[in-house]
Design an enzyme around this catalytic site. Structure first.
Site, mmCIF file in Angstrom:
data_model
loop_
_atom_site.group_PDB
_atom_site.id
_atom_site.type_symbol
_atom_site.label_atom_id
_atom_site.label_comp_id
_atom_site.label_asym_id
_atom_site.label_seq_id
_atom_site.Cartn_x
_atom_site.Cartn_y
_atom_site.Cartn_z
ATOM 1 N N GLU A 35 26.197 13.657 -11.198
ATOM 2 C CA GLU A 35 25.837 12.848 -12.355
ATOM 3 C C GLU A 35 25.923 13.772 -13.560
ATOM 4 O OE1 GLU A 35 22.064 10.262 -14.042
ATOM 5 O OE2 GLU A 35 21.993 11.024 -11.996
ATOM 6 N N ARG A 261 18.670 19.428 1.355
ATOM 7 C CA ARG A 261 18.929 20.099 0.075
ATOM 8 C C ARG A 261 18.695 21.588 0.206
ATOM 9 N NH1 ARG A 261 18.516 16.372 -4.133
ATOM 10 N NH2 ARG A 261 18.372 17.927 -5.769
ATOM 11 N N LYS A 271 17.713 19.480 -12.008
ATOM 12 C CA LYS A 271 18.283 19.440 -13.352
ATOM 13 C C LYS A 271 17.230 19.131 -14.404
ATOM 14 C CE LYS A 271 21.830 16.969 -11.910
ATOM 15 N NZ LYS A 271 22.961 16.038 -11.914
#
Ligand code: ATP
Ligand code: MG
Length: 555
Positions: A35, A261, A271
């Protein structure tokens, strides 16, 4: 790829089995779907190495698709940075860069298709009402009062949504699945929202935007992705992913797999947090060398090969875990030890006058790498005044040769690549501190051993006082002092290390200042350094400390 990595990737045998069983008739296709709302970090590097790596290994393709279903203004900078980072890591996506927004027309048609099948409806509940109707994990939801709208009414309302006739938030398009499902994601999830915002790719064309869930799998299907690999938080979305693929006339049937992750101690990889560090000026931008972003690590002097080696060594498993940052640092050191040219730079200068040295410059040839002849030699100027590091000299003659392998008054030491010298006298200031050492060199000891009674204690680095160049060094420490930032107080900012950056002036041998930006060196006995990507030039030499020579912090 290492043996251990091959053993700890659960996706690899799945792909192999899909090939062996004939389920997969064409190529393996994976994708990396960032994204564009921030820069890529070390966690993304794992996903990149996994997706591009598997495609490469099985002779397939990996696409790069920006997941840009959420319109926002500042995204172009991120898009460019992300493309640059992927390529810098050493990967190239198949074909053009894709955007989820490339498929907005198709997604819209598919939404209409679901309405026509009686599988989607326009819902006017407010967000608060909708959340109440949804129930929670242990409480089944109840149907929205708008759930039984007719197909024609829904088609008309959805068209009006598209035409901009309703205010933002007035209504949404939802799938009609199962309000009692134990999986909350299946309780009539949102397909489209009204957002009266221009989009960086599609401009003002749309005022309704698909949800991530409605876009992702269908994007995969359009691109012929065979294995859609994402992180564990999407596990509960998989039934929805499959519901869309089953209920839409999609051109291919991708499958979703979830892996754990990557989290690393002493850092944050989200982020949102990284953006906060930038926005609150705790660091100097996304590519600050202290950041765990790919561009930050690049500027710090980490290499693509070392990052790939690190990522490929990580287990790809169905659980999240925390990896020790020492593992990453180990890979960086191994790569730089092998490939960085050696040079000398003195950080805390102490003047040494060599009483019997010639008045003019003597140029010595020294190898750029102790084990790699192919890296060549450089000319190193030796003069009668040099600087050594202050911590490399002592007047304490009681220290054993084993304990202090440096210069001691009355004793011998070798200057790297040059002579053996003896410290004869010291000059002190009014405070009694040594400000200069008077030494003498032992003739004919360049590349030769002195007589046994002059055996040097060790080898130290040095720089000519007249030929050396002043350089700026940026010395970095970890950005966080705690292993799990924020664990104690709940706010990770409380664990920011106030001393993570120290800028000093140092004296370096002249040959290195002419290097290109992003050239790696081992400054002998000090650590690995890299010329700064943006600020370094021959006129203003700037070097970032990449990492120390050895792991001084591990327990
Ligand atoms: P963040 O939480 O940092 O914002 P994200 O998952 O929202 O990360 P995306 O841009 O959506 O970021 O991620 C692109 C791809 O990278 C996704 O497939 C995602 O699963 C993967 N990814 C993101 N963070 C990690 C991580 N820490 N470890 C492994 N893969 C990750
Ligand atoms: Mg995301």
């Amino acid at each position: 790829m290492s043996e251990s990595a091959a053993n700890h990737n659960f996706i690899r045998p799945i792909i192999q089995e899909d090939i062996d069983s004939g389920r997969l008739s064409g190529k393996v296709v994976t994708r990396f779907p960032p994204e564009p709302n921030g820069y890529l970090h070390i966690g993304h590097a794992k996903s990149i190495c996994l997706n591009f790596g598997l495609a490469e290994e099985f002779g397939g393709d990996c696409t790069l698709r920006f997941d840009d279903t959420n319109p926002a203004k500042e995204e172009q900078e991120y898009i460019e940075a992300i493309m640059e980072d992927v390529q810098w890591l050493g990967f190239q996506w198949a074909g053009e860069v894709r955007y989820a927004s490339n498929y907005f027309d198709q997604f819209y048609d598919w939404a209409v298709h679901l309405i026509e099948q009686g599988k989607a409806y326009v819902c006017d509940l407010t967000p608060e009402q909708a959340s109440e109707y949804r129930g929670w994990a242990t409480k089944p939801g109840k149907p929205s009062p708008y759930r039984e709208r007719s197909i024609d009414e829904n088609l008309a309302l959805f068209e009006k949504m598209k035409q901009g006739e309703f205010e933002e938030g007035f209504c949404v398009l939802r799938a009609k699945i199962d309000m009692a499902s134990p999986n909350m994601n299946l309780r009539d999830p949102i397909l489209y929202r009204i957002r009266k915002k221009a989009h960086h790719q599609t401009g003002d064309k749309w005022c309704i935007y698909p949800s991530y869930d409605f876009a992702h799998g269908q994007g995969d299907a359009i691109e012929g992705v065979t294995h859609s690999i994402c992180t564990l938080e999407f596990q509960d979305h998989r039934p929805l992913y499959e519901w869309f693929i089953e209920n839409l006339p999609v051109p291919s049937k991708p499958k979703q797999y979830e892996f754990g992750r990557l989290n690393i101690n002493y850092t944050v990889t989200s982020k949102r947090n990284l953006k906060q560090l930038v926005d609150e000026h705790i660091v100097h931008g996304w590519n600050d060398p202290r950041m765990p972003t790919i561009s930050g690590m690049r500027r710090r002097g980490f290499t693509p090969a070392a990052l790939r080696e690190f990522c490929n060594g990580l287990a790809v498993a169905k659980t999240d875990g925390v990896v020790d940052i020492a593992q990453l640092e180990f890979e960086i050191r191994s790569d730089l030890n092998e490939n960085a040219a050696r040079a000398m730079c003195v950080l805390k200068p102490l003047k040494v006058t060599i009483s019997n040295a010639a008045d003019d410059v003597e140029w010595l040839d020294v190898p750029n790498h102790p084990q790699k002849e192919e890296m060549g030699q450089r000319a190193l100027p030796f003069t009668n005044t040099i600087y050594i590091d202050a911590s490399d000299f002592t007047e304490d003659t009681t220290l054993s040769r084993k304990k202090f392998k440096r210069l001691v008054i009355g004793d011998f030491v070798r200057l790297r690549g040059a002579y053996v010298i003896k410290a004869d006298e010291v000059i002190k200031n009014d405070q009694g501190e040594v400000i200069e050492v008077i030494a003498s060199l032992v003739p004919d000891t360049v590349g030769q051993n002195p007589p046994p009674e002059m055996k040097p204690r060790g080898v130290i680095h040095w720089v000519s006082a007249t030929q050396g160049k002043e350089v700026e060094l940026r010395l970095y420490d970890r950005l966080f002092t705690a292993e799990a930032p924020g664990k104690q107080t709940g706010n990770y900012l409380d664990d920011v290390n106030p001393d993570s950056l120290q800028v000093i002036k140092a004296l370096a041998e002249p040959a290195i200042v002419d290097c290109e930006p992003e050239t790696a060196f081992q400054f002998e006995r000090e650590g690995y350094f890299v010329s700064d990507r943006y600020d370094h030039s021959a006129a203003t030499p700037v070097f970032n400390m990449t990492i120390g020579l050895r792991d001084s912090k591990s327990k």
